[in-house]
Design a protein around this motif. Structure first.
Motif, PDB file in Angstrom:
ATOM      1  N   VAL A  49     -38.781  13.523  68.159  1.00 32.60           N
ATOM      2  CA  VAL A  49     -38.498  14.698  67.326  1.00 32.60           C
ATOM      3  C   VAL A  49     -39.267  14.566  66.019  1.00 32.60           C
ATOM      4  O   VAL A  49     -39.155  13.557  65.314  1.00 32.60           O
ATOM      5  CB  VAL A  49     -36.988  14.813  67.049  1.00 32.60           C
ATOM      6  CG1 VAL A  49     -36.710  15.934  66.045  1.00 32.60           C
ATOM      7  CG2 VAL A  49     -36.230  15.069  68.349  1.00 32.60           C
ATOM      8  N   ASN A  50     -40.047  15.571  65.672  1.00 31.73           N
ATOM      9  CA  ASN A  50     -40.879  15.525  64.474  1.00 31.73           C
ATOM     10  C   ASN A  50     -40.114  15.967  63.238  1.00 31.73           C
ATOM     11  O   ASN A  50     -39.084  16.639  63.323  1.00 31.73           O
ATOM     12  CB  ASN A  50     -42.121  16.404  64.658  1.00 31.73           C
ATOM     13  CG  ASN A  50     -43.178  15.739  65.525  1.00 31.73           C
ATOM     14  OD1 ASN A  50     -43.638  14.645  65.219  1.00 31.73           O
ATOM     15  ND2 ASN A  50     -43.542  16.381  66.615  1.00 31.73           N
ATOM     16  N   ASN A  51     -40.658  15.579  62.091  1.00 32.39           N
ATOM     17  CA  ASN A  51     -40.064  15.960  60.816  1.00 32.39           C
ATOM     18  C   ASN A  51     -40.320  17.432  60.514  1.00 32.39           C
ATOM     19  O   ASN A  51     -41.332  18.004  60.928  1.00 32.39           O
ATOM     20  CB  ASN A  51     -40.656  15.101  59.688  1.00 32.39           C
ATOM     21  CG  ASN A  51     -39.893  15.257  58.396  1.00 32.39           C
ATOM     22  OD1 ASN A  51     -38.669  15.337  58.411  1.00 32.39           O
ATOM     23  ND2 ASN A  51     -40.599  15.287  57.287  1.00 32.39           N
ATOM     24  N   CYS A  52     -39.357  18.046  59.822  1.00 28.41           N
ATOM     25  CA  CYS A  52     -39.521  19.455  59.449  1.00 28.41           C
ATOM     26  C   CYS A  52     -40.587  19.603  58.364  1.00 28.41           C
ATOM     27  O   CYS A  52     -41.060  18.627  57.793  1.00 28.41           O
ATOM     28  CB  CYS A  52     -38.192  20.023  58.963  1.00 28.41           C
ATOM     29  SG  CYS A  52     -37.525  19.174  57.525  1.00 28.41           S
ATOM     30  N   GLU A  92     -38.771  24.183  69.324  1.00 30.01           N
ATOM     31  CA  GLU A  92     -38.990  22.752  69.116  1.00 30.01           C
ATOM     32  C   GLU A  92     -37.941  22.220  68.145  1.00 30.01           C
ATOM     33  O   GLU A  92     -37.494  22.930  67.241  1.00 30.01           O
ATOM     34  CB  GLU A  92     -40.386  22.483  68.566  1.00 30.01           C
ATOM     35  CG  GLU A  92     -40.684  20.993  68.384  1.00 30.01           C
ATOM     36  CD  GLU A  92     -42.109  20.694  67.965  1.00 30.01           C
ATOM     37  OE1 GLU A  92     -42.432  19.502  67.785  1.00 30.01           O
ATOM     38  OE2 GLU A  92     -42.899  21.658  67.815  1.00 30.01           O
ATOM     39  N   LEU A  93     -37.543  20.979  68.329  1.00 27.18           N
ATOM     40  CA  LEU A  93     -36.577  20.349  67.439  1.00 27.18           C
ATOM     41  C   LEU A  93     -37.295  19.734  66.248  1.00 27.18           C
ATOM     42  O   LEU A  93     -38.319  19.059  66.402  1.00 27.18           O
ATOM     43  CB  LEU A  93     -35.784  19.264  68.183  1.00 27.18           C
ATOM     44  CG  LEU A  93     -35.014  19.700  69.433  1.00 27.18           C
ATOM     45  CD1 LEU A  93     -34.223  18.527  69.988  1.00 27.18           C
ATOM     46  CD2 LEU A  93     -34.097  20.878  69.136  1.00 27.18           C
ATOM     47  N   PHE A  94     -36.737  19.988  65.066  1.00 28.27           N
ATOM     48  CA  PHE A  94     -37.258  19.390  63.835  1.00 28.27           C
ATOM     49  C   PHE A  94     -36.102  18.776  63.065  1.00 28.27           C
ATOM     50  O   PHE A  94     -35.031  19.364  62.948  1.00 28.27           O
ATOM     51  CB  PHE A  94     -37.961  20.440  62.964  1.00 28.27           C
ATOM     52  CG  PHE A  94     -39.221  20.981  63.574  1.00 28.27           C
ATOM     53  CD1 PHE A  94     -40.380  20.234  63.586  1.00 28.27           C
ATOM     54  CD2 PHE A  94     -39.237  22.244  64.145  1.00 28.27           C
ATOM     55  CE1 PHE A  94     -41.540  20.731  64.168  1.00 28.27           C
ATOM     56  CE2 PHE A  94     -40.387  22.752  64.718  1.00 28.27           C
ATOM     57  CZ  PHE A  94     -41.549  21.992  64.731  1.00 28.27           C
ATOM     58  N   SER A  95     -36.351  17.570  62.528  1.00 31.04           N
ATOM     59  CA  SER A  95     -35.285  16.815  61.885  1.00 31.04           C
ATOM     60  C   SER A  95     -35.577  16.593  60.411  1.00 31.04           C
ATOM     61  O   SER A  95     -36.657  16.910  59.914  1.00 31.04           O
ATOM     62  CB  SER A  95     -35.130  15.456  62.578  1.00 31.04           C
ATOM     63  OG  SER A  95     -36.323  14.699  62.394  1.00 31.04           O
ATOM     64  N   ASN A  96     -34.586  16.029  59.718  1.00 35.10           N
ATOM     65  CA  ASN A  96     -34.760  15.549  58.361  1.00 35.10           C
ATOM     66  C   ASN A  96     -34.925  14.041  58.404  1.00 35.10           C
ATOM     67  O   ASN A  96     -33.990  13.333  58.761  1.00 35.10           O
ATOM     68  CB  ASN A  96     -33.535  15.874  57.495  1.00 35.10           C
ATOM     69  CG  ASN A  96     -33.331  17.362  57.313  1.00 35.10           C
ATOM     70  OD1 ASN A  96     -32.719  18.020  58.132  1.00 35.10           O
ATOM     71  ND2 ASN A  96     -33.844  17.884  56.209  1.00 35.10           N
ATOM     72  N   TYR A  97     -36.106  13.529  58.059  1.00 35.87           N
ATOM     73  CA  TYR A  97     -36.301  12.095  58.060  1.00 35.87           C
ATOM     74  C   TYR A  97     -35.591  11.433  56.880  1.00 35.87           C
ATOM     75  O   TYR A  97     -35.252  10.277  56.922  1.00 35.87           O
ATOM     76  CB  TYR A  97     -37.787  11.761  57.990  1.00 35.87           C
ATOM     77  CG  TYR A  97     -38.513  11.874  59.300  1.00 35.87           C
ATOM     78  CD1 TYR A  97     -37.845  12.275  60.456  1.00 35.87           C
ATOM     79  CD2 TYR A  97     -39.855  11.574  59.407  1.00 35.87           C
ATOM     80  CE1 TYR A  97     -38.504  12.369  61.650  1.00 35.87           C
ATOM     81  CE2 TYR A  97     -40.534  11.665  60.608  1.00 35.87           C
ATOM     82  CZ  TYR A  97     -39.844  12.075  61.728  1.00 35.87           C
ATOM     83  OH  TYR A  97     -40.508  12.176  62.920  1.00 35.87           O
ATOM     84  N   TYR A  98     -35.400  12.193  55.806  1.00 32.14           N
ATOM     85  CA  TYR A  98     -34.804  11.625  54.612  1.00 32.14           C
ATOM     86  C   TYR A  98     -33.419  12.228  54.364  1.00 32.14           C
ATOM     87  O   TYR A  98     -33.266  13.434  54.288  1.00 32.14           O
ATOM     88  CB  TYR A  98     -35.671  11.898  53.371  1.00 32.14           C
ATOM     89  CG  TYR A  98     -36.621  10.777  53.061  1.00 32.14           C
ATOM     90  CD1 TYR A  98     -36.346   9.867  52.055  1.00 32.14           C
ATOM     91  CD2 TYR A  98     -37.788  10.615  53.803  1.00 32.14           C
ATOM     92  CE1 TYR A  98     -37.216   8.825  51.788  1.00 32.14           C
ATOM     93  CE2 TYR A  98     -38.664   9.584  53.535  1.00 32.14           C
ATOM     94  CZ  TYR A  98     -38.369   8.699  52.517  1.00 32.14           C
ATOM     95  OH  TYR A  98     -39.242   7.663  52.263  1.00 32.14           O
ATOM     96  N   THR A  99     -32.410  11.370  54.251  1.00 31.63           N
ATOM     97  CA  THR A  99     -31.076  11.781  53.871  1.00 31.63           C
ATOM     98  C   THR A  99     -30.704  11.075  52.581  1.00 31.63           C
ATOM     99  O   THR A  99     -30.816   9.843  52.479  1.00 31.63           O
ATOM    100  CB  THR A  99     -30.047  11.422  54.973  1.00 31.63           C
ATOM    101  OG1 THR A  99     -30.376  12.137  56.159  1.00 31.63           O
ATOM    102  CG2 THR A  99     -28.646  11.799  54.543  1.00 31.63           C
ATOM    103  N   ILE A 100     -30.291  11.840  51.579  1.00 30.51           N
ATOM    104  CA  ILE A 100     -29.862  11.256  50.312  1.00 30.51           C
ATOM    105  C   ILE A 100     -28.355  11.378  50.206  1.00 30.51           C
ATOM    106  O   ILE A 100     -27.805  12.466  50.261  1.00 30.51           O
ATOM    107  CB  ILE A 100     -30.533  11.971  49.112  1.00 30.51           C
ATOM    108  CG1 ILE A 100     -32.027  11.713  49.156  1.00 30.51           C
ATOM    109  CG2 ILE A 100     -29.930  11.491  47.803  1.00 30.51           C
ATOM    110  CD1 ILE A 100     -32.791  12.351  48.015  1.00 30.51           C
ATOM    111  N   VAL A 101     -27.681  10.216  50.117  1.00 27.68           N
ATOM    112  CA  VAL A 101     -26.244  10.197  49.990  1.00 27.68           C
ATOM    113  C   VAL A 101     -25.904  10.199  48.513  1.00 27.68           C
ATOM    114  O   VAL A 101     -26.242   9.282  47.774  1.00 27.68           O
ATOM    115  CB  VAL A 101     -25.632   8.968  50.674  1.00 27.68           C
ATOM    116  CG1 VAL A 101     -24.120   8.967  50.531  1.00 27.68           C
ATOM    117  CG2 VAL A 101     -26.019   8.935  52.142  1.00 27.68           C
ATOM    118  N   SER A 102     -25.238  11.281  48.056  1.00 22.47           N
ATOM    119  CA  SER A 102     -24.945  11.427  46.634  1.00 22.47           C
ATOM    120  C   SER A 102     -23.537  10.962  46.315  1.00 22.47           C
ATOM    121  O   SER A 102     -22.700  10.844  47.203  1.00 22.47           O
ATOM    122  CB  SER A 102     -25.111  12.882  46.241  1.00 22.47           C
ATOM    123  OG  SER A 102     -24.297  13.706  47.030  1.00 22.47           O
TER     124      SER A 102
END
Length: 299
Positions: free
Chosen positions: A230-233, A289-299
């Motif tokens: 799955v590629n990045n958005c 096509e599926l696109f994901s978030n490679y970066y998740t920021i936990v606040s």
């Protein structure tokens, strides 16, 4: 000759950059859609672990029933209560057919992607990405995915923070880092492939496989195990799925572990097996096509 070499290197970089962490980090300001903010108390959960477990059990049980003619060695080792459970499931799908008769009569099984469609209402597969020079991507090939559904799994060898992964990581765009530092190597080639196969053979208990290694081949038994592609958005392609971590509970049925596309690098049994699934952020239609978030920021 040098020109051809440079063009080849440039083409490889254009495919690789979508998975290259430093490049993504430097481009975050230009591409805010690669970020997903979640509150700390949510632990990055979009759906509950119970829902994830329920989906996996539903799909894996359907795959098990579909492969019934290949499960004779496993069935002889299972308690009578477990055999009765599968007998009941089989009776619902195939009335008036006994368990043993089904094992002998079953000749034409469905393909795994057809089982996925019959079970969850959609199927997924790898194909050339719609992103220019991004290589492979993952598409909904049939049906539609409702928001909040488990749409894929990220296969690979699971490494704890202290375990060696240096050589496997060289030139490897398929290493996924969990929030707690656990790493999953989803590369299906080279030394990563050798390591996974080795761990898969090490953990086998007689007829019981503790993980699925078919995602390393073209004949995948678990049709969900394509999440590493799955590629990045991007600014033009918003994310329609997100990653979510899931620890396999100790009570997970041993006969269904053969469909888990992950295995621990170490034989340390103290930690539960980490899996990463992809969850739909919205309804996803056939052909998307599926696109994901490679970066998740936990606040």
């Amino acid at each position: 000759m040098p020109g051809r070499l440079l063009r080849g290197l440039w083409q490889r970089w254009r495919r690789y950059k979508y998975r290259f962490v430093p490049w993504i980090a430097l481009n975050l300001n230009h591409n805010p859609r690669t970020l997903r903010y979640v509150p700390e108390e949510s632990k990055d959960k979009v759906i509950s672990d119970e829902d994830v477990l329920g989906t996996l059990l539903k799909v894996f049980q359907a795959l098990f029933i579909n492969d019934f003619n290949k499960q004779s060695d496993i069935l002889t080792m299972l308690p009578e209560t477990v055999k009765s459970k599968y007998h009941n499931l089989l009776s619902v799908q195939h009335p008036r057919v006994k368990l043993l008769e089904y094992r002998h009569q079953q000749q034409n099984t469905f393909k795994p992607e057809e089982i996925l469609y019959k079970t969850l209402g959609f199927s997924v597969a790898r194909a050339t990405s719609s992103l220019i020079s991004a290589g492979k991507g993952v598409f909904i090939t049939r049906g539609w995915v409702p928001k909040g559904a488990v749409v894929s799994m990220y296969p690979g060898t699971v490494y704890q923070k202290y375990e060696p992964i240096f050589f496997q990581s060289i030139g490897n765009p398929f290493i996924f880092r969990c929030l707690d530092g656990v790493l999953i190597d989803g590369n299906d080639k080279g030394i990563s492939k050798v390591v996974y196969r080795s761990c898969n053979g090490r953990d086998r208990l007689g007829p019981f496989k503790m993980s699925d290694s078919t995602w390393l081949t073209s004949e995948i038994c678990n049709p969900l195990a394509v999440g590493q592609y799955v590629n990045n958005c991007s600014n033009d392609r918003a994310a329609n799925v997100c990653y979510q971590e899931f620890d396999v509970p100790a009570v997970f049925p041993i006969e269904l572990k053969q469909y888990l596309p992950n295995i621990a690098y170490s034989c340390d049994k103290q930690s539960p097996l980490r899996c990463v699934i992809l969850v739909a952020l919205r309804d996803i239609k056939q052909g998307e096509e599926l696109f994901s978030n490679y970066y998740t920021i936990v606040s």
